[in-house]
Design a protein around this motif. Structure first.
Motif, mmCIF file in Angstrom:
data_model
loop_
_atom_site.group_PDB
_atom_site.id
_atom_site.type_symbol
_atom_site.label_atom_id
_atom_site.label_comp_id
_atom_site.label_asym_id
_atom_site.label_seq_id
_atom_site.Cartn_x
_atom_site.Cartn_y
_atom_site.Cartn_z
ATOM 1 N N SER A 37 0.814 -1.214 0.000
ATOM 2 C CA SER A 37 0.000 0.000 0.000
ATOM 3 C C SER A 37 0.849 1.267 0.000
ATOM 4 C CB SER A 37 -0.952 0.003 1.196
ATOM 5 O OG SER A 37 -0.223 -0.073 2.417
ATOM 6 N N ALA A 38 2.005 1.231 0.641
ATOM 7 C CA ALA A 38 2.857 2.431 0.648
ATOM 8 C C ALA A 38 3.368 2.741 -0.747
ATOM 9 C CB ALA A 38 4.027 2.233 1.619
ATOM 10 N N LEU A 39 3.746 1.704 -1.481
ATOM 11 C CA LEU A 39 4.182 1.887 -2.866
ATOM 12 C C LEU A 39 3.049 2.442 -3.715
ATOM 13 C CD1 LEU A 39 6.100 1.435 -5.292
ATOM 14 C CD2 LEU A 39 5.392 -0.958 -5.285
ATOM 15 N N ARG A 40 1.864 1.883 -3.564
ATOM 16 C CA ARG A 40 0.713 2.336 -4.354
ATOM 17 C C ARG A 40 0.419 3.814 -4.115
ATOM 18 N NH1 ARG A 40 -2.161 -2.238 -5.992
ATOM 19 N NH2 ARG A 40 -1.985 -4.057 -4.633
ATOM 20 N N SER A 41 0.366 4.197 -2.832
ATOM 21 C CA SER A 41 -0.070 5.557 -2.514
ATOM 22 C C SER A 41 1.012 6.599 -2.792
ATOM 23 C CB SER A 41 -0.511 5.633 -1.044
ATOM 24 O OG SER A 41 0.551 5.275 -0.181
ATOM 25 N N SER A 42 2.265 6.238 -2.602
ATOM 26 C CA SER A 42 3.349 7.207 -2.777
ATOM 27 C C SER A 42 3.815 7.332 -4.219
ATOM 28 C CB SER A 42 4.542 6.815 -1.906
ATOM 29 O OG SER A 42 4.190 6.802 -0.545
ATOM 30 N N LEU A 43 3.646 6.260 -5.005
ATOM 31 C CA LEU A 43 4.099 6.253 -6.394
ATOM 32 C C LEU A 43 2.935 5.835 -7.295
ATOM 33 C CD1 LEU A 43 6.758 5.872 -4.616
ATOM 34 C CD2 LEU A 43 7.730 4.740 -6.602
ATOM 35 N N PRO A 44 1.893 6.654 -7.409
ATOM 36 C CA PRO A 44 0.749 6.280 -8.245
ATOM 37 C C PRO A 44 1.149 6.144 -9.706
ATOM 38 C CG PRO A 44 0.611 8.589 -7.609
ATOM 39 C CD PRO A 44 1.729 7.991 -6.817
ATOM 40 N N MET A 45 0.479 5.256 -10.414
ATOM 41 C CA MET A 45 0.831 5.049 -11.817
ATOM 42 C C MET A 45 0.526 6.299 -12.634
ATOM 43 S SD MET A 45 -0.021 1.880 -14.401
ATOM 44 C CE MET A 45 -1.397 2.504 -15.378
ATOM 45 N N ASN A 46 1.464 6.691 -13.431
ATOM 46 C CA ASN A 46 1.318 7.836 -14.328
ATOM 47 C C ASN A 46 2.304 7.610 -15.466
ATOM 48 O OD1 ASN A 46 1.225 10.326 -15.640
ATOM 49 N ND2 ASN A 46 0.896 11.456 -13.737
ATOM 50 N N ILE A 47 1.857 6.932 -16.498
ATOM 51 C CA ILE A 47 2.755 6.479 -17.563
ATOM 52 C C ILE A 47 3.410 7.642 -18.286
ATOM 53 C CG2 ILE A 47 2.745 5.352 -19.843
ATOM 54 C CD1 ILE A 47 0.822 3.278 -18.656
ATOM 55 N N ARG A 48 2.694 8.738 -18.456
ATOM 56 C CA ARG A 48 3.253 9.871 -19.206
ATOM 57 C C ARG A 48 4.308 10.651 -18.420
ATOM 58 N NH1 ARG A 48 -2.408 10.827 -20.861
ATOM 59 N NH2 ARG A 48 -2.537 12.346 -19.177
ATOM 60 N N ALA A 49 4.266 10.564 -17.108
ATOM 61 C CA ALA A 49 5.116 11.410 -16.278
ATOM 62 C C ALA A 49 6.515 10.834 -16.115
ATOM 63 C CB ALA A 49 4.480 11.605 -14.908
ATOM 64 N N ARG A 50 7.477 11.716 -15.855
ATOM 65 C CA ARG A 50 8.828 11.336 -15.480
ATOM 66 C C ARG A 50 9.252 12.226 -14.312
ATOM 67 N NH1 ARG A 50 7.414 7.865 -18.119
ATOM 68 N NH2 ARG A 50 8.435 6.767 -19.839
ATOM 69 N N ARG A 51 9.691 11.595 -13.210
ATOM 70 C CA ARG A 51 10.106 12.320 -12.010
ATOM 71 C C ARG A 51 11.565 11.973 -11.679
ATOM 72 N NH1 ARG A 51 5.517 14.850 -12.863
ATOM 73 N NH2 ARG A 51 3.647 14.105 -11.781
ATOM 74 N N PRO A 52 12.521 12.487 -12.439
ATOM 75 C CA PRO A 52 13.929 12.157 -12.171
ATOM 76 C C PRO A 52 14.338 12.601 -10.772
ATOM 77 C CG PRO A 52 13.739 13.985 -13.734
ATOM 78 C CD PRO A 52 12.366 13.435 -13.559
ATOM 79 N N GLY A 53 15.095 11.746 -10.101
ATOM 80 C CA GLY A 53 15.565 12.078 -8.760
ATOM 81 C C GLY A 53 14.483 12.100 -7.715
ATOM 82 N N PHE A 54 13.358 11.441 -7.981
ATOM 83 C CA PHE A 54 12.227 11.460 -7.052
ATOM 84 C C PHE A 54 12.649 10.908 -5.691
ATOM 85 C CE2 PHE A 54 8.331 9.583 -5.229
ATOM 86 C CZ PHE A 54 7.481 10.672 -5.302
ATOM 87 N N ARG A 55 12.272 11.623 -4.634
ATOM 88 C CA ARG A 55 12.643 11.201 -3.281
ATOM 89 C C ARG A 55 11.652 10.167 -2.768
ATOM 90 N NH1 ARG A 55 13.569 15.073 2.067
ATOM 91 N NH2 ARG A 55 14.268 13.394 3.463
ATOM 92 N N ILE A 56 12.142 8.987 -2.455
ATOM 93 C CA ILE A 56 11.288 7.894 -2.005
ATOM 94 C C ILE A 56 11.435 7.746 -0.500
ATOM 95 C CG2 ILE A 56 10.819 5.418 -2.200
ATOM 96 C CD1 ILE A 56 11.949 5.596 -5.060
ATOM 97 N N TRP A 57 10.300 7.811 0.211
ATOM 98 C CA TRP A 57 10.305 7.771 1.659
ATOM 99 C C TRP A 57 10.445 6.336 2.171
ATOM 100 C CZ3 TRP A 57 10.801 12.418 3.817
ATOM 101 C CH2 TRP A 57 10.416 13.529 3.061
ATOM 102 N N THR A 58 10.563 6.209 3.481
ATOM 103 C CA THR A 58 10.851 4.923 4.110
ATOM 104 C C THR A 58 9.810 3.864 3.793
ATOM 105 O OG1 THR A 58 11.992 6.055 5.922
ATOM 106 C CG2 THR A 58 11.299 3.770 6.302
ATOM 107 N N GLY A 59 8.527 4.216 3.879
ATOM 108 C CA GLY A 59 7.465 3.235 3.642
ATOM 109 C C GLY A 59 7.545 2.587 2.282
#
Length: 218
Positions: A108-130
Motif C-alpha cells: 500500500s505504501a508503494l501504491r499511494s506514494s508512487l501512483p501510476m502515471n505512464i506519461r510522467a517522469r520524475r527524475p531524482g524522485f525522493r522515495i520515503w521509508t514506507g
C-alpha cells in the motif's frame, strides 16, 4: 458469441485497468476495450485510491461478467487453458498465485506514494521509508522468481498472470526513477518490450484526460 468487452478507466493512471488488459491479451481473448470517463465520481475515487472496492476493469464475455483482476485471471485461466496463464508445475503455480495475491492486496505504501502515471517522469524522485520497504520486497520477489525460472518473465519465457499483476510496478519504477539492476532489470526490460504493454503505453500517451490530483509535481 459476440466479441468480449473490457471496461476500463484510464490508460495513463489505472494500474487495475492495465492488469485486466494484460490478462485478456495473455489469454488470447478477442476483445475490445471501452473506457469509462474518469469524470465519473466512482471512477475518480478508484483512481485516487479512496474507494473501498474496485469495480473496474470489468470483463463481459458472453453471459459472464467478471471484475476484480484476480477474479478475471481465474476466469480467463479456466476459459482458455491453452494459454497457460499459470505455470505448469504445481509448486510454481502455488508461488504464482501467492505473489499475484500479494500484489493484489499489499504494498500500500508503494501504491499511494508512487501512483501510476505512464506519461510522467520524475527524475531524482525522493522515495520515503514506507515505499522503500515495499520496493525492496517487490524486488526480492522478482529476483527469486527469475532465479527459479531463468526469466526473462517471472515464470519463464512467456508472460503469465503474475507478470500482468506486477507490470504496473515496472511502469511506476520508470516514472519515479527507481533504480533497477540484475534480475529486476531483466524483468523490467521484458515487461517494457512486451507487445501488449507497448500497445497500452502508446494509447496512454495519447489519452487526453488529465487528473490534477495525479499530475501534481511531488
Amino acid at each position: 458469441m459476440a466479441e468480449a468487452v473490457l471496461f476500463i478507466t484510464s490508460r495513463n493512471y489505472s494500474s487495475w485497468s492495465l492488469r485486466g488488459w494484460l490478462l485478456c491479451r495473455i489469454a488470447g481473448l478477442p476483445f475490445h476495450a471501452e473506457s469509462i470517463s474518469p469524470d465519473d465520481p466512482r471512477v475518480k475515487e478508484e483512481l485516487l485510491m479512496r474507494a473501498s472496492s474496485i469495480r473496474y476493469p470489468a470483463l463481459v464475455h458472453g453471459d459472464v461478467k467478471v471484475w476484480d483482476t484476480l477474479g478475471m485471471a481465474e476466469y480467463l485461466n479456466e476459459a482458455f487453458p491453452a494459454a497457460h496463464m499459470l505455470p505448469e508445475e504445481r509448486q510454481a503455480r502455488a508461488l504464482c498465485r501467492s505473489i499475484s495475491g500479494e500484489m493484489h492486496s499489499g504494498f500500500s505504501a508503494l501504491r499511494s506514494s508512487l501512483p501510476m502515471n505512464i506519461r510522467a517522469r520524475r527524475p531524482g524522485f525522493r522515495i520515503w521509508t514506507g515505499p522503500r520497504g515495499d520496493i525492496a520486497a517487490v524486488n526480492a520477489i522478482w529476483e527469486d522468481c527469475i532465479a527459479r525460472s531463468g526469466g526473462p518473465f517471472l515464470f519463464g519465457a512467456a508472460p503469465c498472470i503474475a507478470d500482468a499483476m506486477f507490470a504496473p510496478v515496472v511502469s511506476r519504477y520508470v516514472t519515479y526513477d527507481v533504480a533497477m539492476q540484475g534480475a529486476c532489470r531483466t524483468f523490467a526490460d521484458a515487461v517494457l518490450g512486451w507487445d501488449a504493454m507497448q500497445d497500452w503505453m502508446r494509447d496512454a500517451e495519447a489519452e487526453p484526460e488529465e487528473i490534477a490530483e495525479l499530475d501534481i509535481e511531488f
